[in-house]
Design a protein around this motif. Structure first.
Motif, PDB file in Angstrom:
ATOM      1  N   LEU A 101      18.997 -15.348  33.051  1.00  0.00           N
ATOM      2  CA  LEU A 101      18.825 -14.799  31.632  1.00  0.00           C
ATOM      3  C   LEU A 101      18.496 -15.838  30.706  1.00  0.00           C
ATOM      4  O   LEU A 101      18.494 -17.024  30.760  1.00  0.00           O
ATOM      5  CB  LEU A 101      20.549 -14.816  31.112  1.00  0.00           C
ATOM      6  N   LEU A 102      17.390 -15.343  30.012  1.00  0.00           N
ATOM      7  CA  LEU A 102      16.834 -16.196  28.698  1.00  0.00           C
ATOM      8  C   LEU A 102      17.339 -15.526  27.485  1.00  0.00           C
ATOM      9  O   LEU A 102      17.288 -14.358  27.307  1.00  0.00           O
ATOM     10  CB  LEU A 102      15.458 -16.128  28.716  1.00  0.00           C
ATOM     11  N   CYS A 163       9.348 -18.770  30.345  1.00  0.00           N
ATOM     12  CA  CYS A 163      10.541 -18.566  31.509  1.00  0.00           C
ATOM     13  C   CYS A 163       9.998 -17.542  32.096  1.00  0.00           C
ATOM     14  O   CYS A 163      11.078 -17.189  33.104  1.00  0.00           O
ATOM     15  CB  CYS A 163      11.715 -18.323  30.491  1.00  0.00           C
ATOM     16  N   LEU A 164       8.972 -16.791  32.006  1.00  0.00           N
ATOM     17  CA  LEU A 164       8.893 -15.428  32.659  1.00  0.00           C
ATOM     18  C   LEU A 164       9.007 -15.707  34.446  1.00  0.00           C
ATOM     19  O   LEU A 164       9.757 -14.918  35.163  1.00  0.00           O
ATOM     20  CB  LEU A 164       7.496 -14.652  32.465  1.00  0.00           C
ATOM     21  N   ASP A 165       8.157 -16.640  34.820  1.00  0.00           N
ATOM     22  CA  ASP A 165       8.200 -16.887  36.246  1.00  0.00           C
ATOM     23  C   ASP A 165       9.588 -17.485  36.655  1.00  0.00           C
ATOM     24  O   ASP A 165      10.190 -17.030  37.686  1.00  0.00           O
ATOM     25  CB  ASP A 165       7.405 -18.191  36.644  1.00  0.00           C
ATOM     26  N   LEU A 166      10.543 -18.026  35.952  1.00  0.00           N
ATOM     27  CA  LEU A 166      12.046 -18.545  36.298  1.00  0.00           C
ATOM     28  C   LEU A 166      12.832 -17.240  36.594  1.00  0.00           C
ATOM     29  O   LEU A 166      13.595 -17.034  37.234  1.00  0.00           O
ATOM     30  CB  LEU A 166      12.178 -19.516  35.149  1.00  0.00           C
ATOM     31  N   LEU A 167      12.457 -16.214  35.446  1.00  0.00           N
ATOM     32  CA  LEU A 167      13.323 -15.069  35.385  1.00  0.00           C
ATOM     33  C   LEU A 167      13.087 -14.345  36.716  1.00  0.00           C
ATOM     34  O   LEU A 167      13.881 -13.507  37.259  1.00  0.00           O
ATOM     35  CB  LEU A 167      13.050 -14.179  34.211  1.00  0.00           C
ATOM     36  N   LEU A 219       8.065  -6.033  30.466  1.00  0.00           N
ATOM     37  CA  LEU A 219       8.621  -6.936  31.512  1.00  0.00           C
ATOM     38  C   LEU A 219       9.151  -6.260  32.667  1.00  0.00           C
ATOM     39  O   LEU A 219       9.394  -6.777  33.933  1.00  0.00           O
ATOM     40  CB  LEU A 219       9.841  -7.797  30.921  1.00  0.00           C
ATOM     41  N   PRO A 220       9.294  -4.932  32.595  1.00  0.00           N
ATOM     42  CA  PRO A 220       9.966  -4.047  34.020  1.00  0.00           C
ATOM     43  C   PRO A 220       8.985  -4.122  35.218  1.00  0.00           C
ATOM     44  O   PRO A 220       9.225  -3.737  36.024  1.00  0.00           O
ATOM     45  CB  PRO A 220      10.235  -2.760  33.517  1.00  0.00           C
ATOM     46  N   THR A 221       7.718  -4.523  34.766  1.00  0.00           N
ATOM     47  CA  THR A 221       6.773  -4.549  35.860  1.00  0.00           C
ATOM     48  C   THR A 221       7.174  -5.480  36.916  1.00  0.00           C
ATOM     49  O   THR A 221       6.878  -5.398  38.021  1.00  0.00           O
ATOM     50  CB  THR A 221       5.399  -5.124  35.214  1.00  0.00           C
ATOM     51  N   TRP A 222       7.900  -6.627  36.495  1.00  0.00           N
ATOM     52  CA  TRP A 222       8.483  -7.436  37.444  1.00  0.00           C
ATOM     53  C   TRP A 222       9.969  -7.326  37.379  1.00  0.00           C
ATOM     54  O   TRP A 222      10.656  -8.362  38.042  1.00  0.00           O
ATOM     55  CB  TRP A 222       8.079  -9.037  37.098  1.00  0.00           C
TER      56      TRP A 222
END
Length: 308
Positions: A101-102, A163-167, A219-222
């Motif tokens: 979570l961010l 933070c995208l990669d961490l998520l 973001l749902p792409t990932w």
């Protein structure tokens, strides 16, 4: 899906046991309430980021006795600095390796300019002239206006990207029964055409809300979700001048009585209101939400021309 076969399935639905989270602006006001919610619901580790380390450390000291099994980790960070965000993410990467979570909660109020209204003129009143009202705005440096967008909008986008990669790694970690998420604290000011909180603030929060919706598309792409929180008046450093102006006084995290002509429920929000809302959003209970803006304002928007 997380299991709900224990003796208390409802508690399981609202639990965040094992979660790793980052809360920007997590040391005061709504950010502190968010951090308390996560800790008391079982989060394993919560990074709280902000510019004032002493404030963050005080928040951690306050929360730890309430949730001793949760690690509260203060990190100094300026969310408007890409270098500072890179340093923050590097620390989380090296210590934990992922986020579930961010919660992008950092924000500022921006410059205040009075709305046009009557001015005393001898025994009568007249509306301030267009020239004089414009002069009040022009007396505010443009940098003060744009800084509101830097904190409330640009930093949200760049914090999410940092933070995208961490998520994504949080999804792959599989430590929870639901997907990683970005939640952004916006405001009812983004819907309020009258802008009682200031024009820069209102414009910026409208942009914040739209950024949330854009994130919810991509973001749902990932497998990552994006949702937003749009609070009305809650006890905080930022809201204190507004609450005082309408007849209240902030003291701690308790609700402040306010005339029902201003807020239909007759009070500001309080810590319990925020904790309950946050736990729905961050837990299995809200795991099917994406692109939602959760409004929590006691009905205040019904008294304004709005876009909600």
């Amino acid at each position: 899906m997380a299991s709900t076969t224990s003796a208390n399935p409802v508690a399981d639905i609202f639990s965040v046991k094992g979660m790793v989270a980052l809360v920007t602006g997590g040391g005061t006001g709504i950010g502190l309430m968010i951090t308390k919610a996560l800790a008391q619901a079982g989060a394993a580790k919560i990074y709280i980021a902000g510019r004032r380390l002493n404030v963050l450390e005080a928040a951690a000291a306050q929360i730890t006795p309430l949730a001793p099994e949760t690690a509260i980790i203060p990190i100094t960070c300026d969310v408007t600095s890409q270098a500072s965000l890179t340093s923050l993410v590097s620390q989380i990467e090296s210590e934990t390796g992922f986020l579930n979570l961010l919660f992008a909660n950092s924000g500022i109020g921006g410059p205040q300019v009075p709305q046009p209204g009557p001015v005393a003129n001898g025994s009568s009143e007249e509306v301030i002239s267009a020239k004089d009202w414009a002069a009040q705005h022009l007396a505010v440096p443009m940098d003060d206006f744009t800084q509101t967008f830097a904190v409330n909008v640009a930093s949200v986008w760049y914090t999410a990207m940092a933070c995208l990669d961490l998520l994504d790694k949080g999804n792959k970690q599989g430590n929870l029964g639901w997907t990683s998420q970005v939640i952004v604290t916006s405001s009812i000011a983004g819907y309020n055409k009258k802008a009682p909180g200031g024009y820069a603030y209102g414009c910026s929060k409208a942009a914040t809300t739209h950024a949330i919706k854009q994130l919810a598309v991509v973001l749902p792409t990932w497998g990552i979700r994006a949702n937003g929180l749009a609070p009305g008046l809650f006890p905080s450093e930022m809201s204190a001048p507004i609450v005082e102006r309408i007849g209240g006084a902030i003291g701690g995290s308790d609700a402040v009585p306010i005339s029902k002509s201003i807020i239909p429920l007759g009070r500001t929000g309080d810590e319990t209101d925020m904790i309950g809302t946050v736990l729905y959003m961050v837990s299995r209970a809200g795991a099917y939400c994406n692109g939602n803006i959760v409004l929590i304002d006691g009905g205040r928007l019904v008294y304004f021309p709005t876009t909600f």
